[in-house]
Scaffold this motif. Sequence first.
Motif, PDB file in Angstrom:
ATOM      1  N   ALA A  45      12.686   3.248   9.180  1.00  0.00           N
ATOM      2  CA  ALA A  45      11.257   3.566   9.029  1.00  0.00           C
ATOM      3  C   ALA A  45      10.787   3.304   7.597  1.00  0.00           C
ATOM      4  CB  ALA A  45      10.999   5.014   9.413  1.00  0.00           C
ATOM      5  N   LEU A  46      11.637   3.630   6.632  1.00  0.00           N
ATOM      6  CA  LEU A  46      11.270   3.420   5.236  1.00  0.00           C
ATOM      7  C   LEU A  46      11.201   1.934   4.886  1.00  0.00           C
ATOM      8  CD1 LEU A  46      10.571   4.738   2.567  1.00  0.00           C
ATOM      9  CD2 LEU A  46      13.001   4.864   2.046  1.00  0.00           C
ATOM     10  N   THR A  47      12.109   1.126   5.413  1.00  0.00           N
ATOM     11  CA  THR A  47      12.049  -0.316   5.136  1.00  0.00           C
ATOM     12  C   THR A  47      10.823  -0.943   5.790  1.00  0.00           C
ATOM     13  OG1 THR A  47      13.528  -0.800   6.982  1.00  0.00           O
ATOM     14  CG2 THR A  47      14.532  -0.598   4.797  1.00  0.00           C
ATOM     15  N   ASN A  48      10.423  -0.430   6.968  1.00  0.00           N
ATOM     16  CA  ASN A  48       9.194  -0.925   7.596  1.00  0.00           C
ATOM     17  C   ASN A  48       7.975  -0.593   6.735  1.00  0.00           C
ATOM     18  OD1 ASN A  48      10.477  -2.076   9.764  1.00  0.00           O
ATOM     19  ND2 ASN A  48      10.237  -0.267  11.076  1.00  0.00           N
ATOM     20  N   ILE A  49       7.929   0.617   6.208  1.00  0.00           N
ATOM     21  CA  ILE A  49       6.817   1.022   5.339  1.00  0.00           C
ATOM     22  C   ILE A  49       6.797   0.165   4.073  1.00  0.00           C
ATOM     23  CG2 ILE A  49       5.970   2.900   3.876  1.00  0.00           C
ATOM     24  CD1 ILE A  49       6.902   4.831   6.075  1.00  0.00           C
ATOM     25  N   LEU A  50       7.967  -0.048   3.480  1.00  0.00           N
ATOM     26  CA  LEU A  50       8.032  -0.874   2.267  1.00  0.00           C
ATOM     27  C   LEU A  50       7.629  -2.321   2.549  1.00  0.00           C
ATOM     28  CD1 LEU A  50      11.258   0.404   0.488  1.00  0.00           C
ATOM     29  CD2 LEU A  50       8.889   0.717  -0.215  1.00  0.00           C
ATOM     30  N   SER A  51       7.995  -2.838   3.721  1.00  0.00           N
ATOM     31  CA  SER A  51       7.617  -4.194   4.086  1.00  0.00           C
ATOM     32  C   SER A  51       6.101  -4.327   4.194  1.00  0.00           C
ATOM     33  CB  SER A  51       8.285  -4.581   5.402  1.00  0.00           C
ATOM     34  OG  SER A  51       7.878  -5.875   5.795  1.00  0.00           O
ATOM     35  N   TRP A  52       5.460  -3.374   4.873  1.00  0.00           N
ATOM     36  CA  TRP A  52       3.996  -3.412   4.985  1.00  0.00           C
ATOM     37  C   TRP A  52       3.332  -3.185   3.625  1.00  0.00           C
ATOM     38  CZ3 TRP A  52       1.155  -5.309   8.700  1.00  0.00           C
ATOM     39  CH2 TRP A  52       1.718  -5.441   9.961  1.00  0.00           C
ATOM     40  N   ALA A  53       3.900  -2.324   2.810  1.00  0.00           N
ATOM     41  CA  ALA A  53       3.344  -2.089   1.470  1.00  0.00           C
ATOM     42  C   ALA A  53       3.446  -3.356   0.623  1.00  0.00           C
ATOM     43  CB  ALA A  53       4.075  -0.929   0.795  1.00  0.00           C
ATOM     44  N   GLY A  54       4.536  -4.076   0.752  1.00  0.00           N
ATOM     45  CA  GLY A  54       4.677  -5.337   0.020  1.00  0.00           C
ATOM     46  C   GLY A  54       3.653  -6.360   0.454  1.00  0.00           C
ATOM     47  N   MET A  55       3.398  -6.445   1.746  1.00  0.00           N
ATOM     48  CA  MET A  55       2.390  -7.371   2.241  1.00  0.00           C
ATOM     49  C   MET A  55       1.004  -6.978   1.715  1.00  0.00           C
ATOM     50  SD  MET A  55       1.378  -8.438   6.155  1.00  0.00           S
ATOM     51  CE  MET A  55       3.059  -8.271   6.664  1.00  0.00           C
ATOM     52  N   GLY A  56       0.731  -5.682   1.713  1.00  0.00           N
ATOM     53  CA  GLY A  56      -0.551  -5.199   1.187  1.00  0.00           C
ATOM     54  C   GLY A  56      -0.694  -5.470  -0.299  1.00  0.00           C
ATOM     55  N   LEU A  57       0.385  -5.299  -1.045  1.00  0.00           N
ATOM     56  CA  LEU A  57       0.362  -5.555  -2.487  1.00  0.00           C
ATOM     57  C   LEU A  57       0.083  -7.025  -2.788  1.00  0.00           C
ATOM     58  CD1 LEU A  57       0.855  -3.871  -5.068  1.00  0.00           C
ATOM     59  CD2 LEU A  57       3.224  -4.637  -4.984  1.00  0.00           C
ATOM     60  N   ALA A  58       0.728  -7.924  -2.059  1.00  0.00           N
ATOM     61  CA  ALA A  58       0.494  -9.357  -2.252  1.00  0.00           C
ATOM     62  C   ALA A  58      -0.932  -9.725  -1.873  1.00  0.00           C
ATOM     63  CB  ALA A  58       1.494 -10.170  -1.433  1.00  0.00           C
ATOM     64  N   ALA A  59      -1.419  -9.186  -0.771  1.00  0.00           N
ATOM     65  CA  ALA A  59      -2.796  -9.475  -0.344  1.00  0.00           C
ATOM     66  C   ALA A  59      -3.797  -8.929  -1.353  1.00  0.00           C
ATOM     67  CB  ALA A  59      -3.051  -8.877   1.034  1.00  0.00           C
ATOM     68  N   TRP A  60      -3.551  -7.727  -1.885  1.00  0.00           N
ATOM     69  CA  TRP A  60      -4.436  -7.137  -2.884  1.00  0.00           C
ATOM     70  C   TRP A  60      -4.503  -8.016  -4.133  1.00  0.00           C
ATOM     71  CZ3 TRP A  60      -8.172  -3.824  -3.528  1.00  0.00           C
ATOM     72  CH2 TRP A  60      -8.506  -3.403  -4.803  1.00  0.00           C
ATOM     73  N   GLY A  61      -3.359  -8.525  -4.575  1.00  0.00           N
ATOM     74  CA  GLY A  61      -3.346  -9.398  -5.748  1.00  0.00           C
ATOM     75  C   GLY A  61      -4.148 -10.667  -5.519  1.00  0.00           C
ATOM     76  N   LEU A  62      -3.955 -11.312  -4.367  1.00  0.00           N
ATOM     77  CA  LEU A  62      -4.701 -12.544  -4.066  1.00  0.00           C
ATOM     78  C   LEU A  62      -6.195 -12.290  -3.919  1.00  0.00           C
ATOM     79  CD1 LEU A  62      -2.398 -14.460  -1.575  1.00  0.00           C
ATOM     80  CD2 LEU A  62      -3.037 -15.128  -3.886  1.00  0.00           C
ATOM     81  N   LEU A  63      -6.558 -11.215  -3.221  1.00  0.00           N
ATOM     82  CA  LEU A  63      -7.981 -10.903  -3.051  1.00  0.00           C
ATOM     83  C   LEU A  63      -8.651 -10.568  -4.378  1.00  0.00           C
ATOM     84  CD1 LEU A  63      -7.943  -8.827   0.248  1.00  0.00           C
ATOM     85  CD2 LEU A  63      -8.899 -11.115  -0.113  1.00  0.00           C
ATOM     86  N   ASN A  64      -7.940  -9.867  -5.248  1.00  0.00           N
ATOM     87  CA  ASN A  64      -8.508  -9.517  -6.541  1.00  0.00           C
ATOM     88  C   ASN A  64      -8.718 -10.760  -7.403  1.00  0.00           C
ATOM     89  OD1 ASN A  64      -9.477  -7.985  -8.640  1.00  0.00           O
ATOM     90  ND2 ASN A  64      -7.826  -6.499  -8.527  1.00  0.00           N
ATOM     91  N   VAL A  65      -7.766 -11.682  -7.395  1.00  0.00           N
ATOM     92  CA  VAL A  65      -7.924 -12.930  -8.143  1.00  0.00           C
ATOM     93  C   VAL A  65      -9.109 -13.719  -7.595  1.00  0.00           C
ATOM     94  CG1 VAL A  65      -6.876 -15.199  -8.562  1.00  0.00           C
ATOM     95  CG2 VAL A  65      -5.539 -13.130  -8.925  1.00  0.00           C
ATOM     96  N   ALA A  66      -9.202 -13.823  -6.270  1.00  0.00           N
ATOM     97  CA  ALA A  66     -10.315 -14.565  -5.667  1.00  0.00           C
ATOM     98  C   ALA A  66     -11.653 -13.925  -6.014  1.00  0.00           C
ATOM     99  CB  ALA A  66     -10.136 -14.631  -4.152  1.00  0.00           C
ATOM    100  N   TYR A  67     -11.721 -12.603  -5.961  1.00  0.00           N
ATOM    101  CA  TYR A  67     -12.974 -11.925  -6.299  1.00  0.00           C
ATOM    102  C   TYR A  67     -13.358 -12.164  -7.757  1.00  0.00           C
ATOM    103  CZ  TYR A  67     -16.308  -8.354  -7.496  1.00  0.00           C
ATOM    104  OH  TYR A  67     -17.412  -7.715  -7.980  1.00  0.00           O
ATOM    105  N   GLN A  68     -12.407 -11.998  -8.659  1.00  0.00           N
ATOM    106  CA  GLN A  68     -12.713 -12.179 -10.080  1.00  0.00           C
ATOM    107  C   GLN A  68     -13.193 -13.595 -10.370  1.00  0.00           C
ATOM    108  OE1 GLN A  68     -12.736  -9.873 -12.531  1.00  0.00           O
ATOM    109  NE2 GLN A  68     -12.209  -8.308 -11.048  1.00  0.00           N
ATOM    110  N   ARG A  69     -12.577 -14.585  -9.731  1.00  0.00           N
ATOM    111  CA  ARG A  69     -12.974 -15.982  -9.965  1.00  0.00           C
ATOM    112  C   ARG A  69     -14.326 -16.304  -9.344  1.00  0.00           C
ATOM    113  NH1 ARG A  69     -11.373 -19.681 -13.138  1.00  0.00           N
ATOM    114  NH2 ARG A  69     -11.375 -21.252 -11.535  1.00  0.00           N
ATOM    115  N   LEU A  70     -14.602 -15.771  -8.159  1.00  0.00           N
ATOM    116  CA  LEU A  70     -15.844 -16.096  -7.469  1.00  0.00           C
ATOM    117  C   LEU A  70     -17.036 -15.268  -7.935  1.00  0.00           C
ATOM    118  CD1 LEU A  70     -14.527 -16.520  -3.824  1.00  0.00           C
ATOM    119  CD2 LEU A  70     -15.214 -18.318  -5.412  1.00  0.00           C
TER     120      LEU A  70
END
Length: 160
Positions: A45-70
């Motif tokens: 259960a903990l590895t599943n949570i960490l996997s989803w958190a990692g996906m969210g962290l990567a998506a947050w980084g990409l979305l933040n870069v896109a927002y700042q640039r646009l």
Amino acid sequence: MISKTTFRVSHRALLGHWLLVPLGAALHFAPHAPFTLAGSNAPEALTNILSWAGMGLAAWGLLNVAYQRLAHEYVIGPDRVIERHGIIARRVTPLFIHHIRSTEVNQTILGRLLGYGTVEMSAAGTGTSEARFDRVANPLKVMASINSHFQSLAAGTGQE
């Protein structure tokens, strides 16, 4: 006649957001790695949570870069500088070049190393900056571009 030049937030200024992408991807694809390094086994259960958190962290980084640039656009035209912020809600600050009395470049140590900084322009009669170009690449070139527009405008109208 000098044409307009458009600037955006430098990719290098967003280094912290860019670093979230590989960190999140590593956490998504290997959520058990921190536990393996520590010599223990992680619950499923903990590895599943960490996997989803990692996906969210990567998506947050990409979305933040896109927002700042646009969402941040800075334009130096023949007669004015324009600062635009926002995607849906928008704030536009135009400043006529002949009203600019001073330009200032601010760079942090990291900004000097990575080649980005902030250019602030002050107008006559104000003690604060009227327009501010945050985290632009080569801020000294941006300031030189503003000054050359000012010089060409002053030469064309007979002002000094």
